[in-house]
Design a protein around this motif. Structure first.
Motif, PDB file in Angstrom:
ATOM      1  N   GLU A 298       1.112  -1.464   0.078  1.00  8.67           N
ATOM      2  CA  GLU A 298      -0.089   0.188   0.020  1.00  8.67           C
ATOM      3  C   GLU A 298       0.607   0.915  -0.023  1.00  8.67           C
ATOM      4  N   LEU A 299       2.086   1.172   0.882  1.00 10.43           N
ATOM      5  CA  LEU A 299       2.612   2.080   0.965  1.00 10.43           C
ATOM      6  C   LEU A 299       3.713   2.552  -0.273  1.00 10.43           C
ATOM      7  N   TRP A 300       3.295   1.495  -1.155  1.00  9.57           N
ATOM      8  CA  TRP A 300       5.123   1.867  -2.066  1.00  9.57           C
ATOM      9  C   TRP A 300       5.346   2.464  -2.889  1.00  9.57           C
ATOM     10  N   ASN A 301       4.071   3.270  -3.517  1.00  5.75           N
ATOM     11  CA  ASN A 301       4.459   4.287  -4.252  1.00  5.75           C
ATOM     12  C   ASN A 301       4.578   5.302  -3.573  1.00  5.75           C
TER      13      ASN A 301
ATOM     14  N   GLN B 121      14.074   5.191  -0.652  1.00  2.00           N
ATOM     15  CA  GLN B 121      14.033   4.125  -0.413  1.00  2.00           C
ATOM     16  C   GLN B 121      13.190   2.718  -0.953  1.00  2.00           C
ATOM     17  N   GLN B 122      12.059   3.080  -1.695  1.00  2.00           N
ATOM     18  CA  GLN B 122      11.929   1.440  -2.684  1.00  2.00           C
ATOM     19  C   GLN B 122      13.819   0.817  -2.628  1.00  2.00           C
ATOM     20  N   THR B 123      14.171   1.162  -3.168  1.00  5.46           N
ATOM     21  CA  THR B 123      15.525   0.734  -3.776  1.00  5.46           C
ATOM     22  C   THR B 123      15.993   0.048  -2.236  1.00  5.46           C
TER      23      THR B 123
ATOM     24  N   SER C   3      16.072  -3.853  -1.159  1.00  4.47           N
ATOM     25  CA  SER C   3      17.318  -4.783  -0.574  1.00  4.47           C
ATOM     26  C   SER C   3      17.188  -5.319   0.362  1.00  4.47           C
ATOM     27  N   LEU C   4      16.976  -4.972   1.171  1.00  6.94           N
ATOM     28  CA  LEU C   4      15.919  -5.411   2.395  1.00  6.94           C
ATOM     29  C   LEU C   4      14.785  -6.584   2.140  1.00  6.94           C
ATOM     30  N   THR C   5      14.278  -6.811   1.681  1.00  5.45           N
ATOM     31  CA  THR C   5      13.151  -7.979   1.203  1.00  5.45           C
ATOM     32  C   THR C   5      14.082  -8.568   0.804  1.00  5.45           C
TER      33      THR C   5
END
Length: 114
Positions: free
Chosen positions: A34-37, A43-45, A49-51
């Motif tokens: 939900e927060l991705w966009n 932060q997306q990168t 990476s953390l994912t």
């Protein structure tokens, strides 16, 4: 266009992950799509990476758990394996004794029948 990625390893269910992660962290992870966009590209990168790291760590955990389960099963089977091996390597005297015992049991059971 950036797409979201699955956070759960293929071999793990979400229920399993829920058991492994504290509730607050699980809720934060579940909110990511939900927060991705709303995240910045940086932060997306970072999230991607953390994912990936989380995915790899959970897969390693599953591998350790599966190996532990496999070893436990081997341990549980060891008594039967030993018994079967002893039967396979019985000497002639043991085989003769086993045959005599079987014949005795058959006669004893036959005598008790009407």
């Amino acid at each position: 266009m950036t797409t979201t990625r699955s956070l759960a390893p293929d071999s793990m269910t979400q229920d399993t992950i829920a058991l492994l992660l504290p509730e607050a962290e699980l809720e934060a992870i579940q909110q990511l799509p939900e927060l991705w966009n709303d995240l910045t590209p940086q932060q997306q990168t970072q999230v991607a990476s953390l994912t990936q790291q989380l995915h790899e760590t959970l897969n390693q955990l599953v591998t350790v758990i599966e190996e532990a389960e496999r070893q436990a099963q081997i341990k549980r089977n060891q008594g039967l394996i030993t018994l079967l091996d002893s039967w396979a390597t019985a000497d002639e005297a043991e085989v003769t004794d086993q045959r005599e015992t079987l014949e005795y049991l058959k006669r004893a059971l036959a005598e008790d029948r009407p």
